[in-house]
Design a protein around this motif. Structure first.
Motif, PDB file in Angstrom:
ATOM      1  N   ILE A  15       0.843  -1.199   0.000  1.00  0.00           N
ATOM      2  CA  ILE A  15       0.000   0.000   0.000  1.00  0.00           C
ATOM      3  C   ILE A  15       0.877   1.246   0.000  1.00  0.00           C
ATOM      4  CG2 ILE A  15      -1.693   1.326   1.327  1.00  0.00           C
ATOM      5  CD1 ILE A  15      -2.745  -1.364   2.393  1.00  0.00           C
ATOM      6  N   GLY A  16       0.557   2.178  -0.897  1.00  0.00           N
ATOM      7  CA  GLY A  16       1.299   3.426  -0.968  1.00  0.00           C
ATOM      8  C   GLY A  16       2.445   3.430  -1.953  1.00  0.00           C
ATOM      9  N   SER A  18       4.307   2.878  -5.673  1.00  0.00           N
ATOM     10  CA  SER A  18       3.949   3.225  -7.043  1.00  0.00           C
ATOM     11  C   SER A  18       4.610   2.254  -8.001  1.00  0.00           C
ATOM     12  CB  SER A  18       4.405   4.644  -7.372  1.00  0.00           C
ATOM     13  OG  SER A  18       3.822   5.593  -6.503  1.00  0.00           O
ATOM     14  N   GLY A  63      -6.786   7.200  -9.756  1.00  0.00           N
ATOM     15  CA  GLY A  63      -5.673   6.435  -9.198  1.00  0.00           C
ATOM     16  C   GLY A  63      -4.666   5.987 -10.235  1.00  0.00           C
ATOM     17  N   LEU A  80       0.562   5.690  -5.444  1.00  0.00           N
ATOM     18  CA  LEU A  80      -0.034   5.415  -4.133  1.00  0.00           C
ATOM     19  C   LEU A  80      -1.011   4.237  -4.203  1.00  0.00           C
ATOM     20  CD1 LEU A  80      -0.743   9.089  -2.995  1.00  0.00           C
ATOM     21  CD2 LEU A  80       1.172   7.608  -2.324  1.00  0.00           C
ATOM     22  N   ALA A  82      -3.428   1.183  -3.747  1.00  0.00           N
ATOM     23  CA  ALA A  82      -4.423   0.851  -2.724  1.00  0.00           C
ATOM     24  C   ALA A  82      -4.929  -0.570  -2.956  1.00  0.00           C
ATOM     25  CB  ALA A  82      -5.585   1.836  -2.788  1.00  0.00           C
ATOM     26  N   PRO A  83      -5.426  -1.235  -1.900  1.00  0.00           N
ATOM     27  CA  PRO A  83      -5.933  -2.610  -2.070  1.00  0.00           C
ATOM     28  C   PRO A  83      -7.018  -2.713  -3.137  1.00  0.00           C
ATOM     29  CG  PRO A  83      -5.662  -2.104   0.248  1.00  0.00           C
ATOM     30  CD  PRO A  83      -5.419  -0.806  -0.487  1.00  0.00           C
ATOM     31  N   SER A  84      -7.775  -1.637  -3.339  1.00  0.00           N
ATOM     32  CA  SER A  84      -8.844  -1.650  -4.353  1.00  0.00           C
ATOM     33  C   SER A  84      -8.291  -1.760  -5.774  1.00  0.00           C
ATOM     34  CB  SER A  84      -9.695  -0.386  -4.243  1.00  0.00           C
ATOM     35  OG  SER A  84      -8.896   0.767  -4.462  1.00  0.00           O
ATOM     36  N   GLN A  85      -6.993  -1.555  -5.933  1.00  0.00           N
ATOM     37  CA  GLN A  85      -6.373  -1.671  -7.253  1.00  0.00           C
ATOM     38  C   GLN A  85      -5.849  -3.086  -7.536  1.00  0.00           C
ATOM     39  OE1 GLN A  85      -3.753   1.832  -6.712  1.00  0.00           O
ATOM     40  NE2 GLN A  85      -4.792   2.701  -8.513  1.00  0.00           N
ATOM     41  N   VAL A 109      -2.167  -5.742  -4.306  1.00  0.00           N
ATOM     42  CA  VAL A 109      -1.732  -4.675  -3.394  1.00  0.00           C
ATOM     43  C   VAL A 109      -2.055  -5.115  -1.964  1.00  0.00           C
ATOM     44  CG1 VAL A 109      -1.910  -2.249  -2.768  1.00  0.00           C
ATOM     45  CG2 VAL A 109      -2.188  -2.940  -5.159  1.00  0.00           C
TER      46      VAL A 109
END
Lengths: 110, 108
Positions: A15-16, A18, A63, A80, A82-85, A109
């Motif tokens: 997480i966070g 790139s 995002g 950045l 995120a788990p949703s990615q 992620v």
């Protein structure tokens, strides 16, 4: 001809962090696309490009960022993470309304 | 881009049964395409239909484009386990939206 090549095939991000998903095509097609596919779901368009120097948002661009400096390359940047990615990402190149897809990048992620 | 709705979203069939998926648009389509994605794979182009009332066949697969060019269907005769996957009829135009497709499960 390799068609559409995506790298990497798999990636785990924290997480966070790139990263850039690479997509290159050797078919000289003007149109290129980035999609994400969540488990058991359809394809959602993230960004697309109708030619070098031209990009536009699709259904779910938040995002992500893209660039298209050459006809061949269409990288997708995640800032950045995120788990949703967490998803499978597909790149495609198209000509005459016929799309050719890469093998996909499976991103997790955590 | 032109909006296309695809039904059903899921279909389970016994091996040997027939299967049909439909794509419907509220506006006239200039053309329609069909793609197949095998589990774990990437979408692969199957066919493009352009003419009103057009019918094309690929072995056990029959593709139709409606007379009004507002709908299309994909019919599979006597399904086999190799037909398993998701079938898409994306919108045409710059955006190329694929949507959810129809997920076909074939029970041996």
């Amino acid at each position: 001809n390799a068609g559409v090549t995506q790298t990497p095939k798999f990636r785990i991000l924290k997480i966070g962090q790139s990263m850039t998903l690479q997509c290159t095509q050797d078919m000289n097609h003007n149109y290129m696309y980035w999609y994400r596919q969540d488990p058991g779901m359809g394809l959602k368009l993230i960004y697309y490009s109708v030619g070098a120097g031209i990009t536009d948002k699709g259904e779910v661009p938040n995002g992500y960022n893209v660039s298209r400096s050459t006809t061949e390359d269409f990288p997708l940047r995640l800032e950045l993470a995120a788990p949703s990615q967490t998803s499978v990402y597909f790149c495609a190149a198209a000509r005459d309304l016929r799309a050719f897809f890469g093998q996909g990048t499976r991103l997790t992620v955590v | 881009g032109q909006q296309v709705m695809q039904i059903p979203q899921y279909q389970h069939v016994q091996e040997g049964e027939d299967f049909t998926t439909y794509c419907n648009s509220s506006t006239t389509l200039s053309n329609i395409q069909w793609y197949k994605q095998r589990p774990g794979g990437h979408p692969v182009f199957l066919i493009q239909l352009v003419k009103s009332g057009e019918v094309k066949k690929q072995k056990r697969l029959t593709f139709q484009f409606g007379e009004a060019k507002k709908n299309s269907s994909l019919h599979i005769t006597a399904t086999q386990t190799t037909d398993v996957g998701t079938y898409f009829c994306p919108t045409t135009g710059n955006q190329f939206y694929f949507g959810t497709g129809t997920s076909l499960t074939v029970i041996p």
